[in-house]
Design a protein around this motif. Structure first.
Motif, PDB file in Angstrom:
ATOM      1  N   VAL A   1       0.756  -1.164   0.027  1.00 33.16           N
ATOM      2  CA  VAL A   1       0.149  -0.059   0.122  1.00 33.16           C
ATOM      3  C   VAL A   1       0.856   1.296   0.078  1.00 33.16           C
ATOM      4  O   VAL A   1       1.709   1.423   0.767  1.00 33.16           O
ATOM      5  N   VAL A   2       0.843   1.885  -0.938  1.00 29.68           N
ATOM      6  CA  VAL A   2       1.390   3.141  -1.251  1.00 29.68           C
ATOM      7  C   VAL A   2       0.660   4.392  -1.063  1.00 29.68           C
ATOM      8  O   VAL A   2      -0.536   4.614  -1.482  1.00 29.68           O
ATOM      9  N   SER A   3       0.891   5.612   0.088  1.00 30.37           N
ATOM     10  CA  SER A   3       0.410   6.865  -0.154  1.00 30.37           C
ATOM     11  C   SER A   3       1.318   7.942  -0.778  1.00 30.37           C
ATOM     12  O   SER A   3       2.413   7.994  -0.393  1.00 30.37           O
ATOM     13  N   PRO A   4       0.674   8.318  -1.633  1.00 27.22           N
ATOM     14  CA  PRO A   4       1.542   9.560  -2.618  1.00 27.22           C
ATOM     15  C   PRO A   4       2.244  10.512  -1.637  1.00 27.22           C
ATOM     16  O   PRO A   4       3.358  11.208  -1.797  1.00 27.22           O
ATOM     17  N   TYR A   5       1.371  10.788  -0.796  1.00 24.54           N
ATOM     18  CA  TYR A   5       1.784  11.971   0.365  1.00 24.54           C
ATOM     19  C   TYR A   5       2.869  11.372   1.070  1.00 24.54           C
ATOM     20  O   TYR A   5       3.890  12.215   1.217  1.00 24.54           O
ATOM     21  N   VAL A   6       2.644  10.154   1.684  1.00 27.30           N
ATOM     22  CA  VAL A   6       3.818   9.770   2.674  1.00 27.30           C
ATOM     23  C   VAL A   6       4.918   9.538   1.747  1.00 27.30           C
ATOM     24  O   VAL A   6       6.180   9.832   2.285  1.00 27.30           O
ATOM     25  N   ALA A   7       4.956   8.851   0.994  1.00 19.11           N
ATOM     26  CA  ALA A   7       5.958   8.460  -0.322  1.00 19.11           C
ATOM     27  C   ALA A   7       6.826   9.905  -0.756  1.00 19.11           C
ATOM     28  O   ALA A   7       8.158  10.087  -0.784  1.00 19.11           O
ATOM     29  N   GLY A   8       5.952  10.945  -1.024  1.00 17.90           N
ATOM     30  CA  GLY A   8       6.739  12.144  -1.377  1.00 17.90           C
ATOM     31  C   GLY A   8       7.313  12.819  -0.244  1.00 17.90           C
ATOM     32  O   GLY A   8       8.511  13.431  -0.561  1.00 17.90           O
TER      33      GLY A   8
ATOM     34  N   ALA B   1      12.358  14.139   2.479  1.00 17.62           N
ATOM     35  CA  ALA B   1      13.328  14.054   3.615  1.00 17.62           C
ATOM     36  C   ALA B   1      14.624  13.332   3.312  1.00 17.62           C
ATOM     37  O   ALA B   1      15.663  13.889   3.856  1.00 17.62           O
ATOM     38  N   ALA B   2      14.387  12.400   2.384  1.00 15.51           N
ATOM     39  CA  ALA B   2      15.611  11.516   1.959  1.00 15.51           C
ATOM     40  C   ALA B   2      16.557  12.478   1.405  1.00 15.51           C
ATOM     41  O   ALA B   2      17.990  12.408   1.311  1.00 15.51           O
ATOM     42  N   THR B   3      16.147  13.234   0.489  1.00 12.92           N
ATOM     43  CA  THR B   3      17.082  14.270  -0.419  1.00 12.92           C
ATOM     44  C   THR B   3      17.574  15.028   0.434  1.00 12.92           C
ATOM     45  O   THR B   3      18.714  15.681   0.294  1.00 12.92           O
ATOM     46  N   ALA B   4      16.789  15.618   1.536  1.00 16.99           N
ATOM     47  CA  ALA B   4      17.550  16.539   2.618  1.00 16.99           C
ATOM     48  C   ALA B   4      18.634  16.094   3.335  1.00 16.99           C
ATOM     49  O   ALA B   4      19.504  16.611   3.637  1.00 16.99           O
ATOM     50  N   LEU B   5      18.392  14.635   3.786  1.00 18.18           N
ATOM     51  CA  LEU B   5      19.333  14.104   4.669  1.00 18.18           C
ATOM     52  C   LEU B   5      20.285  13.406   3.794  1.00 18.18           C
ATOM     53  O   LEU B   5      21.617  13.071   4.453  1.00 18.18           O
ATOM     54  N   ARG B   6      19.933  12.635   2.867  1.00 16.61           N
ATOM     55  CA  ARG B   6      20.752  11.402   2.335  1.00 16.61           C
ATOM     56  C   ARG B   6      20.813  11.896   0.673  1.00 16.61           C
ATOM     57  O   ARG B   6      20.392  10.977   0.154  1.00 16.61           O
ATOM     58  N   PRO B   7      21.265  12.968   0.188  1.00 15.27           N
ATOM     59  CA  PRO B   7      21.223  13.199  -1.184  1.00 15.27           C
ATOM     60  C   PRO B   7      22.075  12.400  -1.992  1.00 15.27           C
ATOM     61  O   PRO B   7      21.646  11.961  -3.018  1.00 15.27           O
TER      62      PRO B   7
END
Length: 340
Positions: free
Chosen positions: A220-227, A232-238
């Motif tokens: 189950v994928v939530s577009p809002y959660v995945a986005g 967050a990953a881009t900010a912390l682990r680019p």
């Protein structure tokens, strides 16, 4: 059944040609080739000229052929117009489409072609994965067809629609309809029809996600959660995000190899540990992680032994992954592509 409407015009034209040829044979005494040629140039109004000068009887035959040809042409035009009004040509297109559907296999069924569905379809097209879109809205159907996708215009929540889409032959089903309730119906129907099918569903809330999991959704994928997680990953682990984007532009894939829970199948392997199997040397693929129940072994060493039910996360090209699949043989229960 669909070929029957053409029978009467074809028979009428054949009768005119045959009768005209017989008439020229009797009145002029020509051979059959000249008779048929004269009939054809008369009916088609090409006007090459007579094979030989006609007698009075021959000219009468020509007049009758012209009159018969006019009647046949009018009959054919009326029949074509009638077929158009009755939807005959639409039925022919649908019949051909149904034949294409019956030949589809190992494809992804995409239910819904909204904003999320369009992105899913585009990504699957980049992977050269066959996709079948199930969509009711005519505008969205047209948008999917303009993108080069096959579209089945039907209600995805109905069992007959999923069966017609080839649920028993598909790789996975993605429920990306805008309504959580509709996605829930799709998952319930698909799980009831095919218990082993991989089902991916979209949810807009945690409550909907929990219900979809209870209904049988594999993921189950939530577009809002995945986005949000991606940002967050881009900010912390680019660097990690950049690596996934780099992977998407290469010929490499990450696949999951689910090992069989039958210990006998694993004993048939030429070795039990990664060092004994020499997967890297023999196939070129790299085992980057092993999930054993709730435990994740990252970058496993050569002393790690394979156990029933483990999930191998492997990185490699398509050819390398195919060689690994052949090497493991019956020890693999399921293979899933994670990304590219």
């Amino acid at each position: 059944m669909l070929a029957r409407p053409w029978r009467l015009p074809v028979l009428a034209l054949s009768a005119v040609i045959l009768a005209g040829a017989v008439g020229y044979r009797i009145t002029e005494g020509w051979d059959w080739g000249d008779c048929l040629w004269m009939v054809l140039i008369t009916i088609s109004t090409i006007g090459y000229g007579e094979v030989e000068p006609l007698s009075q009887a021959g000219r009468l035959v020509t007049v009758l052929i012209i009159a018969g040809g006019v009647v046949v042409v009018q009959l054919s035009i009326q029949r074509v117009l009638g077929l158009t009004e009755s939807g005959y040509f639409r039925q022919v297109r649908e019949l051909r489409f149904r034949r294409v559907l019956r030949r589809m296999h190992d494809h992804v069924i995409l239910c819904g072609y909204g904003r999320i569905g369009r992105e899913i379809g585009a990504q699957l097209q980049l992977e050269n994965v066959p996709v079948l879109v199930v969509e009711m809205d005519p505008e969205r159907r047209q948008a999917a067809e303009d993108s080069g996708l096959r579209v089945l215009q039907a209600d995805a929540t109905l069992d007959e629609t999923l069966l017609e889409a080839g649920l028993e032959r598909c790789r996975s089903l993605v429920a990306a309809l805008p309504s959580n309730a509709a996605n829930l119906y799709v998952v319930l129907s698909a799980r009831g029809l095919e218990p082993n099918c991989r089902l991916i569903a979209r949810a807009d809330s945690e409550e909907s996600a929990a219900k979809l999991r209870l209904a049988g959704a594999s993921v189950v994928v939530s577009p809002y959660v995945a986005g949000g997680r991606m940002m967050a990953a881009t900010a912390l682990r680019p660097l990690a995000v950049d690596f996934m984007e780099l992977l998407a532009g290469s010929n490499c894939e990450i696949e999951e190899f689910r090992l069989s829970r039958d210990p006998l199948l694993l004993h048939n392997l030429p070795g039990r540990s990664l060092a004994e199997l020499e997967l890297g040397r023999r196939t070129g693929a790299m085992v980057i992680a092993i999930r054993d129940g709730g435990r994740l072994i990252a970058n496993p060493g050569g002393d790690v032994t394979l156990q029933p039910g483990q999930l191998l996360v492997v990185l490699g090209s398509k050819q390398q992954l195919c060689e690994l699949r052949d090497l493991l043989g019956e020890a693999v229960d399921m293979v899933e592509t994670m990304g590219r």
